[in-house]
Design an enzyme around this catalytic site. Structure first.
Site, PDB file in Angstrom:
ATOM      1  N   GLU A  47     -13.768 -45.190  25.688  1.00  0.00           N
ATOM      2  CA  GLU A  47     -13.843 -43.542  26.287  1.00  0.00           C
ATOM      3  C   GLU A  47     -14.418 -42.923  25.803  1.00  0.00           C
ATOM      4  O   GLU A  47     -14.728 -41.833  27.002  1.00  0.00           O
ATOM      5  CB  GLU A  47     -12.384 -43.815  25.901  1.00  0.00           C
ATOM      6  CG  GLU A  47     -11.759 -44.691  26.758  1.00  0.00           C
ATOM      7  CD  GLU A  47     -11.356 -44.632  28.195  1.00  0.00           C
ATOM      8  OE1 GLU A  47     -11.931 -43.965  29.021  1.00  0.00           O
ATOM      9  OE2 GLU A  47     -11.415 -45.992  28.634  1.00  0.00           O
ATOM     10  N   TYR A 130      -6.821 -36.450  28.116  1.00  0.00           N
ATOM     11  CA  TYR A 130      -7.891 -37.352  28.891  1.00  0.00           C
ATOM     12  C   TYR A 130      -7.487 -39.496  28.205  1.00  0.00           C
ATOM     13  O   TYR A 130      -7.136 -40.328  28.242  1.00  0.00           O
ATOM     14  CB  TYR A 130      -8.824 -37.674  29.914  1.00  0.00           C
ATOM     15  CG  TYR A 130      -9.145 -39.147  30.480  1.00  0.00           C
ATOM     16  CD1 TYR A 130      -8.730 -39.694  30.655  1.00  0.00           C
ATOM     17  CD2 TYR A 130     -10.231 -40.013  29.472  1.00  0.00           C
ATOM     18  CE1 TYR A 130      -9.281 -41.040  31.467  1.00  0.00           C
ATOM     19  CE2 TYR A 130     -11.378 -40.941  29.729  1.00  0.00           C
ATOM     20  CZ  TYR A 130     -10.499 -41.066  30.911  1.00  0.00           C
ATOM     21  OH  TYR A 130     -10.124 -42.879  30.833  1.00  0.00           O
ATOM     22  N   ASP A 148      -8.638 -37.982  34.682  1.00  0.00           N
ATOM     23  CA  ASP A 148     -10.382 -37.102  34.409  1.00  0.00           C
ATOM     24  C   ASP A 148     -10.412 -37.090  35.910  1.00  0.00           C
ATOM     25  O   ASP A 148      -9.901 -36.403  37.101  1.00  0.00           O
ATOM     26  CB  ASP A 148     -10.752 -38.775  34.259  1.00  0.00           C
ATOM     27  CG  ASP A 148     -11.716 -39.836  35.387  1.00  0.00           C
ATOM     28  OD1 ASP A 148     -10.483 -39.887  35.663  1.00  0.00           O
ATOM     29  OD2 ASP A 148     -12.090 -40.449  34.706  1.00  0.00           O
TER      30      ASP A 148
END
Length: 370
Positions: A47, A130, A148
């Site tokens: 991520e 996020y 996102d």
DNA sequence: AAGACGTGGGA
DNA sequence: TTCCCAAGTCT
């Protein structure tokens, strides 16, 4: 006004929407290396890498990074130089310094277990709203929003939301929508499916609506405005900065390199000595003066500019005049941020792409001379 | 809120 | 060439 923004949710068959979306993702998801398991550490690494970065770019970096640092413990114990080297060329280098800092905290404060509560995980360096939602949902199956750019674009269209997604304040509107829509049975697939849909179908330009698994739920499509959404204001253009840089070599074939400060642009990366200049016509003189006053190095640079390198960042542009010069073996750095290294040793140090271009210029030029 | 913070790819 | 990005966060 707030009720009005999400008015279409009232007319959405949420259960059917979840089913269509997750069913599509189950069949069509890409085979990506971070989808092999749900190891929270690997999800975390992926991520962070994927922030503002394309999947195709991330894949080789992820494989190499996990190979080098397969666990929280190994990353926590790694020298920063090696960690930065594994990130070299990926950009946004504070991501990896924050990641290692946070991993050290997890190693020490959480016994190596990535925390699984919004409160704890959000406190980790580099983990914003996020990333927190992505890790919680993907690694732990917790129904938290992971909003996102993809999700904002997709939801803008599906729910016909005319909020400017470039504004930070808009994110909470989309989080609110996700809280109402998210599957509690499979929040992981739900969140990933929305992002996958944005990447494969609901693309920024020319969305493939005829292939979309949730077309029937899409108010933007039914209103015929899918190409008008999302609303996104554009940012300002970049400013230009002029630099002069020197590749300095001694009789031993060793090179002088400099470590950038620990904050700001390209923090802690290595570079060839350089300075900002006001006027290209006297660039060589300005650089020689800089090397003398900053590093105590008396250098005669070769006369001509070897090349001019343009390098574009997201927010600025460097125009670099590159010079070559000789230094003496007796010239030692008067600054702990400098090293004299052989060509072979250079490979251990992390350089930004702009300075890789300078090195390439040197190698090309030397190849001609030899 | 707005700007800093990288890079490579596509239109 | 120029612009816009691509799974954001920090200050």
């Amino acid at each position: 006004m707030k009720e009005n923004t999400l008015k279409h949710i009232e007319h959405t068959d949420i259960t059917q929407f979840q089913s269509d979306l997750i069913g599509w993702f189950t069949e069509e998801q890409r085979d990506l290396p971070w989808r092999k398991d749900q190891d929270p550490y690997k999800v975390w690494v992926s991520e962070i890498m994927l922030q503002q970065t394309r999947v195709d770019t991330v894949i080789p970096y992820f494989l190499n990074f996990i190979d080098k640092f397969p666990t929280v413990a190994t990353l926590a114990a790694a020298p920063e130089e090696e960690v930065l080297k594994a990130w070299e060329g990926l950009g946004y280098y504070s991501r990896v310094r924050n990641l290692q800092s946070a991993v050290k905290e997890v190693h020490e404060q959480y016994n190596g277990q990535v925390p699984n509560t919004p409160n704890e995980i959000s406190k980790l360096k580099g983990v914003g709203p996020y990333t927190a939602g992505a890790i919680l949902s993907i690694a732990y199956g917790i129904p938290e929003p992971a909003v996102d750019g993809n999700v904002m674009r997709v939801l803008s269209r599906i729910l016909s939301i005319w909020k400017d997604i470039a504004k930070p304040s808009s994110r909470k509107v989309f989080e609110e929508a996700i809280r109402k829509l998210i599957s509690h049975e499979n929040p992981s697939f739900f969140n990933q499916a929305l992002m996958e849909l944005g990447a494969l179908i609901c693309t920024p330009t020319s969305p493939k609506c005829l292939l979309c698994p949730v077309r029937e739920h899409c108010h933007g499509f039914h209103e015929g405005v899918q190409n008008e959404l999302p609303i996104k204001t554009k940012k300002k253009s970049t400013r230009s900065v002029s630099l002069a840089a020197a590749v300095l070599v001694n009789e031993n074939g060793e090179f002088l390199i400099h470590k950038r400060p620990s904050t700001g642009l390209l923090a802690n990366l290595w570079e060839f000595p350089n300075c900002e200049i006001g006027d290209f016509s006297t660039a060589r003189k300005q650089l020689e003066q800089f090397l003398l006053t900053e590093y105590g190095l008396q250098v005669d640079l070769e006369n001509g500019v070897k090349t001019k390198i343009d390098h574009i960042f997201s927010h600025l542009k460097w125009n670099i005049n590159v010079y070559f010069g000789k230094i003496n073996q007796s010239d030692q750095p008067n600054d702990s941020s400098m090293e004299i290294v052989t060509e072979e040793e250079l490979a251990k140090y992390a350089f930004p792409v702009s300075h890789q271009k300078i090195w390439k210029c040197y190698v090309d030029e030397r190849g001609i001379l030899n």
